[in-house]
Design an enzyme around this catalytic site. Structure first.
Site, PDB file in Angstrom:
ATOM      1  CG  ASP A  97     -16.721  30.663 -89.998  1.00  0.00           C
ATOM      2  OD1 ASP A  97     -15.926  29.892 -89.423  1.00  0.00           O
ATOM      3  OD2 ASP A  97     -16.631  31.897 -89.944  1.00  0.00           O
TER       4      ASP A  97
ATOM      5  CG  ASP B  92     -13.984  26.787 -86.691  1.00  0.00           C
ATOM      6  OD1 ASP B  92     -12.862  26.447 -86.286  1.00  0.00           O
ATOM      7  OD2 ASP B  92     -14.227  27.899 -87.198  1.00  0.00           O
TER       8      ASP B  92
ATOM      9  CG  ASP C  20     -13.978  25.423 -90.518  1.00  0.00           C
ATOM     10  OD1 ASP C  20     -13.058  24.922 -89.850  1.00  0.00           O
ATOM     11  OD2 ASP C  20     -14.548  26.483 -90.219  1.00  0.00           O
TER      12      ASP C  20
END
Length: 625
Positions: A519, A324, A523
């Protein structure tokens, strides 16, 4: 060393002294010749019972419960057989050295377990609640969210919270493995389990104890052992079938040659006993799970929590690593760097955006509100705000003073058929339109974290062939971050649901395992879908940590490379133990059946191999990786 281990060590020392004394008396003196044969027999029996009474007890107890075939049963039958044929010294040798191996096993497990169980020391025993100017010690379970607690110097922070007064240094090493204390001040977030080192601080709790960081960690640690690696499951199934097979083979070895007239029963019974001792699967049953346990312990020392040995094993096969962007590759500290006007004024565009984003906690929304406070001042006027509608991953529509205000990315404007300008600026573009008229764009930038490029380069060195970034940001901004960080591929303009489908594509074309690092709360689905989910534990969301298989307690992605080294080294050690144990046992089993190997070689094949395998596994705890 536990009380049980101390008792075993004392029994080993006493029995070893007696055993060596009896061997010396037999070989070098005529001391025993002056006594009846039963006297010598009784001395060996006493030595045997001091060393192995618990082995006999466990074997009998397991047989009574229907669990016949295990290493205790093999040891009992083999030593009884040795005594039956008059080989008292060899029968004692088997049990004494077997117990030495058991002691090494217990010590090794305790040592590797300590690396993990040290984390149990982070549990706070109480929280200080201030009542009428006095501090009252309260069970952390009884403290409600929003309560004010006082943490004195030297005390553990009992619950996650925000510092409302005071400054200090806190020791985060129990959580993150980071030895350097961290400075905290007003408005900083502190996590439960850290130690306040200097000044008194007052903290407003933001989570209940059961949801706090320390509780999450303990839950992960306690459940780690239940998730076995494939190699462990293989050994468990192997031992289940292997032990009864070798027992039947030993019986056949004692009976069939005798019936065929190939020698005396005592000779073949001795070979069968040797066969049983050699075949004991201790080295495999002990060293394989111990190897993984040591690996998990090693990872915990550097502030990485692995939820099970299966995840540690799978990490060694990862060839694609997906990240991410915000908060993982970048700092997540967004800042408005430019406001470009097409219609209207900058203050008007910033005001509309700040009002629209008032109820959002997204980093981009927070940066817009901060920019309003900095450049316009104060708080916007919300008196004219009407209905609002949120479009996840796109933006928001708000009615302000009877006007429809759109604040979001290009996709939101395209869906509402609003023409907009494209600007060649690096960063996230937040467009603003009122009643279908395009006013302009707010450019928001984020910076990559320190050490990211080095960390990604290390992953390449560790055998990761594909580094991919997923983000909801526009192509220009994400391409710039990707190039700076050293990514191989980037997927931009993704909605939360698009991340899962993008990961599916990556998995379908990957030759090895795929890991995802993230995080945010959005996600969690991607972390669950990946072969290995890696979450940022310090600033990551609870949902992400819950869904992940591995948690980085200090958000340092350079530790992914280190835990990959631990993973690969652990798997290598486990394989070494399996091959070494099977090879030695197979060789001496054949020699034992042919009458070439005696009971001493059998003891080495069992206890010696076991100790060597255990020591090999223990290398993980002391090797720098």
């Amino acid at each position: 060393m536990t009380k049980k281990q101390k008792q075993l060590l004392l029994r080993i020392i006493v029995s070893l002294i007696l055993f060596l004394g009896l061997i010396f008396a037999e070989l070098f003196t005529d001391f025993l010749d002056g006594f009846p044969a039963w006297f010598s027999f009784m001395l060996f029996v006493i030595t045997f019972l001091i060393a192995g009474v618990d082995v006999i007890f466990k074997a009998v107890r397991n047989i009574s419960h229907g669990h016949v075939f295990d290493e205790n049963f093999l040891m009992m039958i083999a030593t009884f057989g040795a005594f039956f044929i008059g080989e008292y010294s060899e029968g004692c040798a088997v049990i004494v050295f077997y117990q030495i191996g058991e002691f090494f096993q217990g010590y090794a497990v305790s040592k590797s377990r300590k690396s993990i169980s040290d984390m149990m020391d982070i549990v706070p025993e109480y929280a200080n609640i201030e009542t009428d100017g006095k501090l009252e010690k309260t069970d952390p379970d009884d403290v409600e969210v929003g309560s004010i607690i006082v943490v004195l110097p030297g005390e553990k922070v009992p619950l996650d919270g925000e510092v409302i007064s005071g400054e200090s240094y806190i020791d985060t090493s129990a959580l993150t493995g980071e030895s350097v204390p961290r400075r905290i001040k007003e408005k900083d977030i502190v996590l439960s389990g850290c130690i306040n080192m200097e000044g008194t601080i007052r903290v407003r709790t933001i989570k209940e104890f059961e949801d706090s960081t320390v509780s999450k960690i303990l839950d992960l640690v306690e459940n780690a052992a239940s998730r076995k690696a494939k190699a462990e499951n293989f050994i468990t199934r192997f031992a289940k079938h292997y032990t009864p097979v070798v027992t039947l083979l030993a019986v056949a070895l004692a009976v069939i040659p005798t019936l065929l007239g190939m020698g005396a029963f005592s000779m073949w019974l001795e070979r069968a006993c040797i066969f049983l001792v050699i075949s004991c699967p201790c080295a495999l049953v002990i060293s394989v799970p111990l190897g993984f346990f040591a690996g998990i312990g090693k990872a915990s020392r550097i502030g990485v929590l692995v939820k099970g040995s299966n995840y540690l094993e799978e990490l060694s096969y990862v060839t694609s690593m997906v990240f991410d962007k915000t908060g993982t590759i970048t700092k997540g500290e967004f800042e408005v760097t430019e406001i470009i006007c097409v219609e209207g004024k900058k203050d008007e565009i910033l005001t509309m955006a700040a009002i629209a984003e008032e109820y959002s906690n997204h980093p981009i929304a927070m940066s817009i509100k901060k920019a309003y406070e900095k450049y316009v001042g104060g708080k916007p006027d919300f008196s004219g705000v009407g209905e609002s509608k949120n479009f996840p991953g796109k933006g928001v529509l708000v009615n302000i003073n009877g006007k429809n205000v759109l604040v979001g990315n290009r996709r939101l404007l395209e869906e509402n058929k609003i023409g907009f300008s494209k600007f060649d600026r690096v960063g996230t573009h937040v467009h603003v339109a009122v009643d279908g008229v395009y006013l302009g764009v707010i450019i928001i930038s984020d910076k990559i974290k320190d050490g990211v490029k080095e960390a990604l380069s290390d992953l390449k060195y560790m055998g990761v062939t594909s580094l991919v970034m997923l983000t909801g940001d526009g192509k220009e901004a994400s391409d710039a971050v990707s190039a700076e960080a050293g990514m191989d591929e980037v997927y931009s303009n993704l909605l939360p649901a698009d991340k899962v489908s993008s990961l599916e594509k990556i998995i379908s074309k990957s030759k090895g395992k795929v890991a995802f690092v993230g995080d945010g709360i959005n996600d969690a689905p991607v972390l669950s879908r990946a072969d290995i989910g890696i979450a940022m534990g310090s600033m990551g969301s609870d949902a992400a940590i819950e869904a992940a298989d591995i948690v980085l307690m200090d958000d340092d992605i350079s530790k992914i490379g280190r835990v990959m080294r631990i993973s690969k080294k652990t798997v290598c050690i486990v394989r070494e133990n399996i091959v070494f144990s099977l090879a030695v046992k197979l060789a001496i089993l054949i020699l034992g059946a042919l009458g070439v190997a005696n009971m001493w070689e059998a003891v080495f094949a069992d206890v010696g191999v076991c100790v060597i395998a255990i020591l090999n596994s223990m290398r993980m705890l002391y090797k720098e990786l």
